[in-house]
Design an enzyme around this catalytic site. Structure first.
Site, PDB file in Angstrom:
ATOM      1  N   HIS A  70      -4.982  -5.747 -11.272  1.00  0.00           N
ATOM      2  CA  HIS A  70      -4.415  -6.704 -10.329  1.00  0.00           C
ATOM      3  C   HIS A  70      -4.000  -7.997 -11.035  1.00  0.00           C
ATOM      4  O   HIS A  70      -3.238  -8.790 -10.470  1.00  0.00           O
ATOM      5  CB  HIS A  70      -5.414  -7.020  -9.219  1.00  0.00           C
ATOM      6  CG  HIS A  70      -5.789  -5.829  -8.399  1.00  0.00           C
ATOM      7  ND1 HIS A  70      -6.860  -5.025  -8.708  1.00  0.00           N
ATOM      8  CD2 HIS A  70      -5.206  -5.288  -7.301  1.00  0.00           C
ATOM      9  CE1 HIS A  70      -6.937  -4.047  -7.820  1.00  0.00           C
ATOM     10  NE2 HIS A  70      -5.949  -4.188  -6.957  1.00  0.00           N
ATOM     11  N   GLU A  75       0.822  -1.210   0.000  1.00  0.00           N
ATOM     12  CA  GLU A  75       0.000   0.000   0.000  1.00  0.00           C
ATOM     13  C   GLU A  75       0.863   1.269   0.000  1.00  0.00           C
ATOM     14  O   GLU A  75       0.593   2.222  -0.733  1.00  0.00           O
ATOM     15  CB  GLU A  75      -0.946   0.007   1.201  1.00  0.00           C
ATOM     16  CG  GLU A  75      -1.973  -1.111   1.201  1.00  0.00           C
ATOM     17  CD  GLU A  75      -2.784  -1.204  -0.079  1.00  0.00           C
ATOM     18  OE1 GLU A  75      -2.916  -0.190  -0.793  1.00  0.00           O
ATOM     19  OE2 GLU A  75      -3.273  -2.302  -0.385  1.00  0.00           O
TER      20      GLU A  75
END
Length: 521
Positions: free
Chosen positions: A423, A336
């Protein structure tokens, strides 16, 4: 905002090799004041740089970042404006040594020019169209701003509208919609929400940076790493919640029922990521300015994701299915925060191939953070999210050695890879990084078995993970732009390998071989 995911025979590992690059090619560490001075100097020289690059009279350059190498090479990253309007997809990086321009990396090769800056389509129409396009609950749109959209085949006058709300899994949404200001057609859209001593749930007993409170006790503020703070949202979805405080500076107990446990994992992940950036790249903090982001845990109810947001410059973690598996594992924290690194440097658009590279960058550095930590409770591996059990069946979210093992990710490049969710299109770069680091074939690393194939059946010999992430970082910070695709990533990493280790070096040749092995030629 980038979320973590939509749902993500024994042999020895390749030997660890020194990541030491030639001193001349390494980036210098700039203090906050020196960095501010370098940015101001570059901005003062921006008009001259625009003339040297042959930009039109209506164009201006706005400095975003400056990287100085030890050999005197200066890499200056610019955004562009045209007639006072932001040019999206017009970013570029100049490479100057000894006062001479040695090269320039552009997000677009097109000349920036439009017939008129008067919009035929009103802002209100663009805003209404953006709201209609948003797949978000409780959507609301801010006023549209006029821009030049340069990431397509031809620069056009456009409106950019930001639509906020919630995605279906509860993740906040900040959808940017680009609308042609002449035809009203939607040109592009992307999400700006980028998603992945205490006793932690995943990393055992760890040492934490904390700060004594004036009123007694301790706050979860890491004063030694830019002042990183960890907050308890307590099921909320807005604001910062409550700063974690403890009377005796002993945090959590390793169980999910103790609210501090998730905070320990989040704070530990933040400090290890900070230390990794500092150790590996001489970078102080995500933006390189010595300032920390902050973390929020216990977001929503049973929220099964984690995300990075540029708007708050923060990481946010849900507690997972049944509030039993907070998404605060070490590789997720590194993932992140690395979205923030990408936003502060190349700014890879979060869609199509550039979006896959954005996601892969976070997987690459999240994995590197996990290895760097050298934590026996969570040993380094090339599995993404193996601790958090996001799928509910005990399997990792993603696999770097053979991405297709997750059932959705691409092992190799094809003309349709950009149409995959980011992703899954990230698999090509993840596979490249694994091959570059460890090589092809069967091996066991820290007790995990891998068997990485190649597109053409070739054998790839790894150069070691340290050199691999040095090459990726230099490419990201000096050669990638917002529109870089897989062909551009190959070119950028070859440039980076040449700068660090020499053109024609073993490292350079390994980069070429690893890209060929994932069908990027």
């Amino acid at each position: 905002m980038v979320v973590l995911a939509l749902q993500n025979g024994s042999a020895t590992a390749a030997p660890e090799q020194s990541s030491t690059a030639p001193a001349s090619a390494t980036a210098l560490t700039l203090s906050p004041s020196a960095r501010a001075a370098a940015l101001q100097t570059a901005q003062d020289a921006a008009p001259a740089a625009a003339r040297q690059l042959g930009l039109g009279s209506a164009e201006k350059l706005v400095v975003r970042d400056v990287v100085k190498d030890a050999d005197g090479t200066v890499h200056t990253r610019y955004e562009r404006t045209y007639a006072g309007l932001p040019v999206l997809g017009g970013d570029l990086v100049t490479h100057v040594k000894g006062g001479a321009l040695k090269g320039v990396t552009k997000a677009t090769g097109a000349r920036i020019a439009v017939a008129s800056t008067d919009a035929a389509v009103p802002a209100a129409t663009a805003r209404a169209g953006a709201l209609k396009a948003a797949d978000s609950a409780s959507a609301a749109a801010s006023g549209a701003r006029k821009v030049i959209w340069a990431a397509g085949a031809k620069p056009v006058l456009a409106w950019e509208t930001v639509v906020t709300g919630l995605q279906h899994d509860g993740t906040p949404s900040e959808l940017h919609v680009i609308t042609d200001a002449t035809s009203g057609k939607e040109l592009y859209s992307f999400e700006a929400i980028e998603t992945g001593t205490g006793t932690s749930q995943y990393s055992g007993t760890v040492t934490l940076g904390t700060t004594a409170s004036a009123s007694g006790g301790f706050d979860l503020i890491d004063g030694g790493r830019g002042g990183h703070k960890t907050y308890d949202l307590n099921g909320g979805t807005t604001g910062t919640g409550t700063l974690f405080h403890d009377a005796d500076d002993v945090w959590g107990n390793g169980t999910v029922t103790n609210r501090q446990t998730a905070a320990v994992d989040a704070a530990y992940g933040a400090q290890v990521t900070w230390d990794f950036y500092k150790s590996a790249f001489n970078r102080s903090g995500i933006a390189g300015d010595g300032k920390a982001a902050y973390s929020r845990v216990h977001y929503g109810n049973a929220y099964n994701n984690a995300f990075w947001s540029d708007s708050c410059f923060c990481m946010t973690y849900g507690d997972g299915a049944n509030n039993a598996k907070p998404l605060t594992s070490l590789d997720v924290a590194g993932h992140e925060m690395s979205h923030g690194l990408t936003a502060a440097t190349a700014g890879l658009n979060y869609r199509r191939e550039s979006g896959g590279l954005n996601e892969a960058t976070s997987d690459i550095f999240g994995t590197s953070v996990e290895f760097f930590a050298n934590n026996s409770a969570d040993q380094g591996d090339y599995l993404i999210g193996e601790k958090i059990d996001l799928r509910g069946n005990g399997t990792p979210l993603r696999y770097m050695d053979k991405p297709s093992k997750d059932g959705s990710s691409a092992d190799y490049w094809s003309s349709g890879v950009g149409r995959l969710d980011v992703h899954y299109s990230s698999g090509v770069a993840n596979h490249f990084f694994y091959l570059l680091s460890e090589g092809s074939g069967a091996k066991t690393i820290n007790g995990v078995s891998y068997n990485s194939p190649t597109y053409d059946g070739s054998t790839v010999t790894g150069i070691g993970r340290d050199k691999a992430y040095q090459i990726w970082y230099k490419a990201l910070t000096t050669y990638f732009t917002s529109t870089t695709d897989y062909a551009g990533a190959r070119a950028g990493t070859l440039q980076a390998a040449a700068a660090l280790y020499g053109s024609g070096s073993a490292e350079y040749n390994a980069v070429a071989a690893a890209w060929k092995a994932v069908n990027v030629n």
